[in-house]
Design a protein around this motif. Structure first.
Motif: not given
Lengths: 333, 120
Positions: A22-23, A25-26, A30, A32-34, A36-37, A44, A55-56, A62, A66, B35, B54, B58, B70, B76
């Motif tokens: 789950d993590i 995939e999430e 994230l 991908e989103d970053m 894309e921005e 890319r 940045e992460l 990290l 979690y 995001y 994030y 959770r 989801w 995506r």
């Protein structure tokens, strides 16, 4: 892309199995989103990926966030108990070595320098070891969460009436009392642990030349464990006195329990077969300290025969008084 | 000067820790994914790092303040979070607490100046 996979792997492998997917995939979403921005939908670049991962931040941290893992070895909940036990251990250690040192000097005063070096070496090696083992024990307890702070704590839910009265001279220990107590116990432990040979009447012919043991040399080994255990309890008791600084009801109860266990063990031991040295009297005569048939021989012999009884009486009085004294003093307002 | 900055950094870290939760809960009466929350909060002047947000989402979900789902229909897959019933309740209580803190502290800060003026 490979970099992203590696990053996600680095984070999730440190997480519990059931959360990983789950993590992961999430997290991928994230990143991908970053990306894309940053690139605005353009192709890319590796630089962009690296920037995002930077940045992460470090995957280790990290993952920690979690997990919500505690970043300490021994948490505040059990820290007080930890310090208490550590103090007891250190006090005991200091006394054990100090007294061992003194005994060695008495036995062999010429090599005092050697003994001193030995003392320093023992202190330097044993202190960190004792510290380490104590800490390890508590750290493991913390890690597995098995230690319930409430079970371990000497404190109950606090209420104002628990406030200790301003120290009363009579209720307080004189600091030297428990110190002498610990010293006494540590001395006995050293005597027993080193060798039962020295626990007896010491014979000096110009210099120390052995001792006539009180205990039966044949059987004393099997009693050793119990003797040292009792003495160890005694040291814990005295250390608690030193730390608490005054009689409290809890301390009295603990003292009573320790004393009762000690008494029971001693009674069983002392009445057991072959506890005392059967040849004690004749060895005294052999050593030339007494001559058979003299008045002194009669006295010593009488005392020796009644030793078991005498010790029990003294022990009962002593241990009983210890508790009663504490009880009286803890009740004093 | 840099000394003061160091202090401020540490103090702000402590101060933010609690307020971020309020900020996050405030934006989740409509479903959001992680995001989108980061950008949303950022536009409104609350800077949150994704690496903080994030795991926080959770944790709040685990505590039962948030529900999640989801959405796999978009390009995506994204995990959307939404206030749960408990979450709504908690948020309202939290806002009340926050307001009272703000009022009290405002009072304290204002009065500090006022007392000096009114001393003579």
């Amino acid at each position: 892309m490979e970099l992203i996979d590696r990053y996600i792997y680095a984070v999730t492998q440190k997480l519990p199995q059931e959360q990983r997917e789950d993590i992961a995939e999430e997290l991928r979403g994230l990143i991908e989103d970053m990306l894309e921005e940053r690139t605005g939908g353009e192709k890319r670049t590796n630089e962009a990926v690296e920037e995002v991962l930077l940045e992460l931040g470090n995957p280790k941290y990290l993952a920690q966030k979690y997990r919500g893992t505690k970043k300490y070895l021994i948490g505040p909940e059990i820290f007080d108990s930890y310090v208490l036990v550590l103090k007891i251990v250190m006090i005991t250690l200091a006394f054990a070595f100090g007294i061992g040192f003194v005994i060695k000097i008495i036995l062999n005063p010429i090599s005092i320098l050697d003994h001193f070096i030995e003392l320093i070496v023992s202190l330097v090696t044993a202190t960190p070891a004792a510290f380490g083992w104590t800490t390890l024990g508590f750290a493991l307890g913390e890690y597995f969460g098995g230690i319930n702070a409430k079970d371990l704590s000497f404190e109950k839910k606090w209420k104002p009436s628990d406030l200790a009265p301003i120290p009363d001279e009579k209720r307080q220990f004189k600091r030297y009392e428990p110190i002498i107590g610990i010293g006494f116990y540590a001395l006995l432990i050293m005597v027993f642990a080193f060798s039962n040979e020295y626990f007896g009447v010491w014979i000096f012919h110009d210099e120390f030349s052995g001792a006539i043991p009180f205990l039966n040399p044949e059987t004393s080994g099997s009693y050793m464990f119990f003797i040292i255990l009792i003495l160890g309890f005694g040291i814990i008791k005295e250390s608690l006195k030193l730390i608490f600084g005054k009689w409290t009801l809890k301390l009295v109860i603990f003292t009573a329990i320790v004393n009762l266990i000690s008494l029971a063990t001693v009674v069983i031991m002392i009445n057991g077969p072959a506890f005392w040295n059967p040849g004690f009297m004749s060895e005294l005569v052999q050593a030339g300290l007494l001559s058979e048939g003299s008045e002194a021989y009669g006295t010593v012999s009488k005392i020796w025969e009644n030793t078991t009884f005498l010790i029990l009486v003294l022990l009962v009085i002593g241990l009983f008084w210890d508790v009663v004294d504490g009880l009286i003093k803890s009740r004093k307002k | 000067m840099s000394d003061a900055h160091e202090h401020i950094d540490k103090l702000m870290q402590e101060l933010r820790r609690g307020t971020i939760t309020i900020g996050v809960l405030s934006q989740l009466s409509e479903p959001q994914y992680g995001y989108s929350l980061v950008t949303m909060l950022g536009k409104k002047g609350v800077q949150v790092e994704p690496g903080t947000l994030y795991p926080l989402l959770r944790r709040l979900e685990k505590q039962g303040l948030l529900d999640s789902k989801w959405d796999t229909n978009e390009s995506r897959p994204r995990k959307y979070y939404l206030l749960s019933e408990t979450g709504k309740e908690v948020f309202n209580l939290l806002v009340a607490e926050w307001r009272s803190i703000v009022t009290s502290l405002e009072n304290l800060i204002e009065n500090e100046g006022g007392e000096k003026d009114g001393a003579d």
